[in-house]
Design a protein around this motif. Sequence first.
Motif, PDB file in Angstrom:
ATOM      1  N   VAL B 154       0.808  -1.258  -0.018  1.00  0.00           N
ATOM      2  CA  VAL B 154       0.065   0.004   0.043  1.00  0.00           C
ATOM      3  C   VAL B 154       0.856   1.291   0.019  1.00  0.00           C
ATOM      4  O   VAL B 154       0.405   2.083  -0.733  1.00  0.00           O
ATOM      5  CB  VAL B 154      -0.967   0.015   1.216  1.00  0.00           C
ATOM      6  CG1 VAL B 154      -1.593   1.373   1.425  1.00  0.00           C
ATOM      7  CG2 VAL B 154      -1.984  -1.139   1.049  1.00  0.00           C
ATOM      8  N   PRO B 156       4.080   1.933  -0.897  1.00  0.00           N
ATOM      9  CA  PRO B 156       4.619   2.410  -2.017  1.00  0.00           C
ATOM     10  C   PRO B 156       3.657   2.784  -3.200  1.00  0.00           C
ATOM     11  O   PRO B 156       3.961   3.728  -3.989  1.00  0.00           O
ATOM     12  CB  PRO B 156       5.450   0.976  -2.594  1.00  0.00           C
ATOM     13  CG  PRO B 156       5.532   0.173  -1.585  1.00  0.00           C
ATOM     14  CD  PRO B 156       4.311   0.516  -0.645  1.00  0.00           C
ATOM     15  N   ARG B 160       4.059   6.832  -4.758  1.00  0.00           N
ATOM     16  CA  ARG B 160       4.147   7.227  -6.050  1.00  0.00           C
ATOM     17  C   ARG B 160       2.902   8.008  -6.384  1.00  0.00           C
ATOM     18  O   ARG B 160       3.343   8.978  -7.286  1.00  0.00           O
ATOM     19  CB  ARG B 160       4.338   5.818  -6.788  1.00  0.00           C
ATOM     20  CG  ARG B 160       5.571   5.091  -6.636  1.00  0.00           C
ATOM     21  CD  ARG B 160       6.245   4.596  -7.852  1.00  0.00           C
ATOM     22  NE  ARG B 160       7.269   3.752  -7.490  1.00  0.00           N
ATOM     23  CZ  ARG B 160       8.106   3.262  -8.620  1.00  0.00           C
ATOM     24  NH1 ARG B 160       7.723   3.410  -9.789  1.00  0.00           N
ATOM     25  NH2 ARG B 160       9.272   2.646  -8.113  1.00  0.00           N
ATOM     26  N   TYR B 172       2.870  -2.676 -11.632  1.00  0.00           N
ATOM     27  CA  TYR B 172       3.445  -2.294 -10.560  1.00  0.00           C
ATOM     28  C   TYR B 172       3.125  -2.858  -9.252  1.00  0.00           C
ATOM     29  O   TYR B 172       3.693  -3.484  -8.353  1.00  0.00           O
ATOM     30  CB  TYR B 172       3.522  -0.917 -10.591  1.00  0.00           C
ATOM     31  CG  TYR B 172       4.180  -0.353  -9.349  1.00  0.00           C
ATOM     32  CD1 TYR B 172       5.522  -0.378  -9.004  1.00  0.00           C
ATOM     33  CD2 TYR B 172       3.317   0.671  -8.423  1.00  0.00           C
ATOM     34  CE1 TYR B 172       6.225   0.224  -8.085  1.00  0.00           C
ATOM     35  CE2 TYR B 172       4.034   1.249  -7.471  1.00  0.00           C
ATOM     36  CZ  TYR B 172       5.517   0.918  -6.964  1.00  0.00           C
ATOM     37  OH  TYR B 172       6.040   1.503  -5.873  1.00  0.00           O
ATOM     38  N   LEU B 176       4.768  -5.623  -6.503  1.00  0.00           N
ATOM     39  CA  LEU B 176       4.894  -5.336  -5.067  1.00  0.00           C
ATOM     40  C   LEU B 176       4.115  -6.678  -4.384  1.00  0.00           C
ATOM     41  O   LEU B 176       4.629  -7.167  -3.460  1.00  0.00           O
ATOM     42  CB  LEU B 176       3.938  -4.109  -4.678  1.00  0.00           C
ATOM     43  CG  LEU B 176       4.768  -2.893  -5.233  1.00  0.00           C
ATOM     44  CD1 LEU B 176       3.816  -1.564  -5.029  1.00  0.00           C
ATOM     45  CD2 LEU B 176       5.762  -2.353  -4.560  1.00  0.00           C
ATOM     46  N   THR B 179       6.534  -9.402  -4.249  1.00  0.00           N
ATOM     47  CA  THR B 179       7.780  -9.145  -3.606  1.00  0.00           C
ATOM     48  C   THR B 179       7.412  -9.720  -1.852  1.00  0.00           C
ATOM     49  O   THR B 179       8.183 -10.124  -1.277  1.00  0.00           O
ATOM     50  CB  THR B 179       8.197  -7.522  -3.325  1.00  0.00           C
ATOM     51  OG1 THR B 179       8.758  -7.257  -4.732  1.00  0.00           O
ATOM     52  CG2 THR B 179       9.064  -7.174  -2.553  1.00  0.00           C
TER      53      THR B 179
END
Lengths: 188, 188
Positions: B154, B156, B160, B172, B176, B179
């Motif tokens: 949330v 990141p 952005r 994107y 995440l 990751t």
Amino acid sequence: MSPRPAIRPGGRSARVQQSVHTAVRELQAEGGDLTVPRIALRAGVTPSTIYRRWGDLQELLADVAVERLRPETPPADLGNLREDLEHWATDFLEEMSSPPGRSYIRDALAGDPDGGNAGQCSAYAVEQVETILRRAAGRGEHVPATDTVMDHVVAPMMYRILFRPGPLDARYARDLVATVFYRLMPLP
Amino acid sequence: MSPRPAIRPGGRSARVQQSVHTAVRELQAEGGDLTVPRIALRAGVTPSTIYRRWGDLQELLADVAVERLRPETPPADLGNLREDLEHWATDFLEEMSSPPGRSYIRDALAGDPDGGNAGQCSAYAVEQVETILRRAAGRGEHVPATDTVMDHVVAPMMYRILFRPGPLDARYARDLVATVFYRLMPLP
């Protein structure tokens, strides 16, 4: 950021900018009401000079905020990447989560329909992180990508500052750096 | 958030809130200037009713923004954690990075000296993430901590959206989530 006339250092435009910025910072420190006429009076310019140059109060405050958020020195060089990142991240968190830091971030975001002022704040952070990573790479250290640090160290700190009110301490910053070191490093 | 009178559903207070919120949303959609007198006229209340209840225009806009950012449905249940998180994160990114999403986030942050409105936005995200994690745990899946998802998925995305203007796509959001899955899961 709105297009602004190019500023010739030492020229009239630079002097106006400096005296208006100083007036805003003084009035902010005194805690009084901020209005364009009061700022103009203190800066020794006419209100219309301010309107012509900044558009409105909110844009002027955003401009001052971005200027305050500009780092004054390069990040400390402690001789290794882990310590450099920890040191920079704990400083960044302390500064941004302080009452003046929060209010500058808020001002930078508010006077910013096109995201330019906020983009400038993030560009400062990118620049600092890149300095740290470049130095570490020069020492032969293995380094993460800049975006990994932005997404997984800077972003969580800023999100908590803005959206999750509550105490934030240096340990939180160090834990985020440790996550990058122990979980998010690219393979050598 | 500023203390507000408790709202009895169906009572006068709830009717005032609804008609004022509706007036703001209509005027926003029409793209005209938003002023308290115009909002009051459209809502059929007096300006002083608005000032008494919300304090000022910025707080009213923040209140409307938080209401718009409230999720209307629980997150989709696709049968496994990875897909549930990907689906929720891509939807969240699309909504928040859209022009109306950005302007609601901006309004929620602006009318918010104590961080309460922004805190409410983040509480909505926490609630959605917790629903996804609880469901997955109920299916016997291994799950990350809520804060891991908030800090590394949330945060990141929101950073952005607010600070790094540029195109943001579903990939994107999915990266995440990947990751978290491949790097940040706790040991079983």
